[in-house]
Design a protein around this motif. Sequence first.
Motif, mmCIF file in Angstrom:
data_model
loop_
_atom_site.group_PDB
_atom_site.id
_atom_site.type_symbol
_atom_site.label_atom_id
_atom_site.label_comp_id
_atom_site.label_asym_id
_atom_site.label_seq_id
_atom_site.Cartn_x
_atom_site.Cartn_y
_atom_site.Cartn_z
ATOM 1 N N ARG A 164 11.361 8.522 13.254
ATOM 2 C CA ARG A 164 11.732 7.111 13.047
ATOM 3 C C ARG A 164 13.086 6.881 13.701
ATOM 4 N NH1 ARG A 164 7.262 5.039 10.159
ATOM 5 N NH2 ARG A 164 7.195 5.762 8.007
ATOM 6 N N LEU A 179 13.938 8.764 2.611
ATOM 7 C CA LEU A 179 12.688 9.314 3.141
ATOM 8 C C LEU A 179 12.135 8.417 4.242
ATOM 9 C CD1 LEU A 179 10.274 11.218 3.085
ATOM 10 C CD2 LEU A 179 9.385 9.972 1.131
ATOM 11 N N LEU A 180 12.207 7.114 4.017
ATOM 12 C CA LEU A 180 11.603 6.159 4.945
ATOM 13 C C LEU A 180 12.102 6.339 6.376
ATOM 14 C CD1 LEU A 180 9.697 3.724 5.040
ATOM 15 C CD2 LEU A 180 11.622 2.258 4.503
ATOM 16 N N PHE A 188 13.330 16.211 5.698
ATOM 17 C CA PHE A 188 12.187 15.301 5.543
ATOM 18 C C PHE A 188 11.055 16.002 4.785
ATOM 19 C CE2 PHE A 188 7.971 14.257 7.354
ATOM 20 C CZ PHE A 188 7.826 12.984 6.837
ATOM 21 N N LEU A 200 4.482 11.104 -7.095
ATOM 22 C CA LEU A 200 3.389 10.209 -6.741
ATOM 23 C C LEU A 200 2.025 10.878 -6.643
ATOM 24 C CD1 LEU A 200 5.390 8.176 -4.063
ATOM 25 C CD2 LEU A 200 4.793 7.454 -6.367
ATOM 26 N N GLY A 368 8.054 0.386 -3.556
ATOM 27 C CA GLY A 368 7.059 0.215 -4.613
ATOM 28 C C GLY A 368 6.943 -1.187 -5.159
ATOM 29 N N THR A 371 5.636 -4.283 -2.243
ATOM 30 C CA THR A 371 4.307 -4.107 -1.637
ATOM 31 C C THR A 371 3.190 -4.509 -2.613
ATOM 32 O OG1 THR A 371 4.564 -1.802 -2.298
ATOM 33 C CG2 THR A 371 4.913 -2.309 0.033
ATOM 34 N N SER A 372 3.248 -3.963 -3.835
ATOM 35 C CA SER A 372 2.166 -4.267 -4.793
ATOM 36 C C SER A 372 2.227 -5.741 -5.199
ATOM 37 C CB SER A 372 2.310 -3.400 -6.050
ATOM 38 O OG SER A 372 2.458 -2.055 -5.694
ATOM 39 N N HIS A 438 7.049 3.901 14.267
ATOM 40 C CA HIS A 438 7.168 5.349 14.489
ATOM 41 C C HIS A 438 7.926 5.545 15.805
ATOM 42 C CE1 HIS A 438 3.595 6.698 11.813
ATOM 43 N NE2 HIS A 438 3.908 5.448 11.491
ATOM 44 N N ALA A 505 2.120 8.381 6.599
ATOM 45 C CA ALA A 505 1.363 7.433 5.775
ATOM 46 C C ALA A 505 2.060 7.248 4.434
ATOM 47 C CB ALA A 505 -0.043 7.962 5.560
ATOM 48 N N CYS A 506 1.739 6.166 3.754
ATOM 49 C CA CYS A 506 2.404 5.854 2.488
ATOM 50 C C CYS A 506 2.138 6.937 1.437
ATOM 51 C CB CYS A 506 1.893 4.515 1.976
ATOM 52 S SG CYS A 506 2.563 4.117 0.363
ATOM 53 N N PRO A 507 3.190 7.571 0.907
ATOM 54 C CA PRO A 507 2.969 8.558 -0.155
ATOM 55 C C PRO A 507 2.673 7.906 -1.509
ATOM 56 C CG PRO A 507 5.316 8.367 0.341
ATOM 57 C CD PRO A 507 4.607 7.450 1.289
HETATM 58 C C1 HEM Z 1 0.141 -1.883 -2.210
HETATM 59 C C2 HEM Z 1 1.089 -1.005 -2.202
HETATM 60 C C3 HEM Z 1 1.651 -0.317 -0.970
HETATM 61 C C4 HEM Z 1 1.382 -0.515 0.359
HETATM 62 C C5 HEM Z 1 0.402 -1.508 0.978
HETATM 63 C C6 HEM Z 1 2.203 0.411 1.103
HETATM 64 C C7 HEM Z 1 2.195 0.529 2.485
HETATM 65 C C8 HEM Z 1 2.992 1.410 3.190
HETATM 66 C C9 HEM Z 1 3.006 1.531 4.623
HETATM 67 C C10 HEM Z 1 2.144 0.715 5.571
HETATM 68 C C11 HEM Z 1 3.924 2.466 4.949
HETATM 69 C C12 HEM Z 1 4.342 2.895 6.369
HETATM 70 C C13 HEM Z 1 3.349 3.861 6.957
HETATM 71 C C14 HEM Z 1 3.689 4.213 8.383
HETATM 72 O O1 HEM Z 1 4.793 3.980 8.837
HETATM 73 O O2 HEM Z 1 2.802 4.702 9.079
HETATM 74 C C15 HEM Z 1 4.506 2.960 3.737
HETATM 75 C C16 HEM Z 1 5.476 3.933 3.673
HETATM 76 C C17 HEM Z 1 6.040 4.358 2.510
HETATM 77 N N1 HEM Z 1 5.694 3.970 1.221
HETATM 78 FE FE1 HEM Z 1 4.267 2.640 0.720
HETATM 79 N N2 HEM Z 1 2.967 1.127 0.232
HETATM 80 C C18 HEM Z 1 2.655 0.729 -1.043
HETATM 81 C C19 HEM Z 1 3.172 1.225 -2.219
HETATM 82 C C20 HEM Z 1 4.123 2.210 -2.312
HETATM 83 C C21 HEM Z 1 4.658 2.743 -3.547
HETATM 84 C C22 HEM Z 1 4.210 2.310 -4.938
HETATM 85 C C23 HEM Z 1 5.611 3.666 -3.203
HETATM 86 C C24 HEM Z 1 6.479 4.513 -4.083
HETATM 87 C C25 HEM Z 1 6.800 4.285 -5.295
HETATM 88 C C26 HEM Z 1 5.650 3.724 -1.748
HETATM 89 C C27 HEM Z 1 6.495 4.532 -1.026
HETATM 90 C C28 HEM Z 1 6.513 4.616 0.343
HETATM 91 C C29 HEM Z 1 7.436 5.475 1.083
HETATM 92 C C30 HEM Z 1 8.513 6.372 0.492
HETATM 93 C C31 HEM Z 1 7.124 5.320 2.444
HETATM 94 C C32 HEM Z 1 7.792 6.015 3.624
HETATM 95 C C33 HEM Z 1 7.044 7.290 3.981
HETATM 96 C C34 HEM Z 1 7.605 8.006 5.200
HETATM 97 O O3 HEM Z 1 8.230 7.398 6.049
HETATM 98 O O4 HEM Z 1 7.374 9.216 5.313
HETATM 99 N N3 HEM Z 1 4.743 2.832 -1.254
HETATM 100 N N4 HEM Z 1 3.925 2.303 2.669
#
Ligand code: HEM
Length: 577
Positions: A164, A179-180, A188, A200, A368, A371-372, A438, A505-507
Amino acid sequence: MAAPATSGILTEDSVPCPIILEKVTACLELLHEVWLETSRTEENDSAFPLQPTSSEQVAEVSPSAIAMGPLLLPLLPSLLLCVVIAIILIRKPRNRLPPGPPGLPLIGHLHLLGTQPHRSLADLSKRYGSLMFMRFGHVPVLVASNPDAARLILKSHDQIFSSRSIPSVSAIFFEGKDLLFSQPGPYFKFVRRLVTSDLLSVKRLQSFRPIITEGIRSLLHTVTDNADCVHLRSKLHDATFNIISRITLNREARDMWSSSQSDPSSSLKNLLLESIDLLGVLSLADYIPMLARMDLQGCARRGKACSTKMKAVWREIIDERRKTRLARGSESQDVDFLDVLLSASSQDDVHITDLGVMAILTNMFAAGIDTSTVTVEWALAELLVHPHILQKAQDELEAVVGSTRLIRESDIPDLPYLTTIVKETMRLHPVLPLLVPHTTMQDCQVSGYDIPRTTQAYVNVWAIGRDPSVWDDPLLFLPERFLASDVDVRGQHFELLPFGSGRRACPGLALGLSNVHLMLANLLNAFSWEKLGEVDLSEKFGIVMTLANPLVVKATLKVPTHVIDGKDSHEVPICTM
Ligand code: HEM
């Protein structure tokens, strides 16, 4: 996929024509002969230096040198031609880049993005292809706009594309310790494993069920209390915020703010929402570094103010917890995710500093809550625009669960129509329409094209969800399309990628999906819904794409109040890791 671009003087494929090569060789030979001849003349006439050795000598050109001018003059065009051709020949072959629109100096293609970049990029890809190359300022950008192109980035070349770039705003907050935006490497890996296994995982999710149920009860209560005019987004924010707060900090953090700021607008929730908003700004400073100092969009100023306040809140939470842990003794079990992080921070292998703890917690909340929340808001907005679908969903809930209790996680497999509504919402309104960009870690070849190192890849999941070659009637909200289909949202089907796919992908997928299904199902089962005025489905682009105008609705309770008041014995909230 569109055909390779052929622009550029020489590409890897274009070998110079043999006739040109012959002419160049002849020219060079001629030049060499003239050079030798001149050198001989020079040896014979020591007063005629062809190459001056100092500026003084240049100033003192002898009359005999001037006499050589007419000899060299006719050769000058050939000489120049030779130099130009030689430069072209020895130049590194140009990269064979994917096609893309013509750009402007300095800004590249930034001017083409407009206020809805996901839409502008989707339109451009219709012209330039599903794998499109652009520049945002000085940053090379690759845009994938169909399932095959997405698969190339997120699966075939997943490792190379798993880095990233840290946006300047995020750097102000946490210097890449989250982390993001962390780069692939031991830090990482360690943090991602911690998050996926200790917070999670599906197993953990089981232990969070009572907390989620309690969050949903409190959501239903606040909707009941404001039934005539429900500002749904803020109610959902409160509920998701409390759920994440309970599972990470084992406490309700809704109204938490630092004692150094007596201002409730500086509560953790508001600061987190401000940080999400800031991350959604396409910051010019990230693409045109010379503008960084001017801070034209005010992002650095807002970022610094928000980050100072947010760190003060986290500082108090962490210090207080350290005291509690000390009192508990070193043998005590980790109670929640903050405990897990603090225990990990005292291990030697990968050091997590306090800034790292703050950064990771912020990610969990920021990723978290919005998004939800936004997914449920989009779903209800579509249902109000399509009342027959709303009715069908409520009929299913009535038939499967009825009005005697809340909907539980274990009911979801028996609610196929509800599940199709969630999928259809995520297809048309993915909350991260371009995922999180990415970045390539090294030069690489994708589908025969040369992609430079540090290219940012945008996967336009919004465009993929509306691709007419993938979906019938793509613009219609038709949950039924998923009834006879095995396409799901977990990252294996590249036509539907609301959570991304692969290493980044989203953890939080399991928790996110559970929250969305349970909140939506319970809202639909507990209330009848009426729109107040027209529902406006316009989008507001950001890192999370929301409805431009938040939904305001009327709710009428249709289950007995004891259903939302009651507490099943197995739902007593507990939280032990
Ligand atoms: C409807 C609910 C959610 C959706 C649609 C969603 C969607 C996503 C997407 C599209 C990404 C980026 C993937 C990529 O770059 O390829 C992401 C990353 C991430 N999400 Fe979610 N997310 C949701 C809920 C959550 C929740 C509940 C948490 C934690 C409590 C969370 C934690 C993260 C984290 C930490 C990343 C970064 C991962 C990384 O870069 O390695 N997400 N999410």
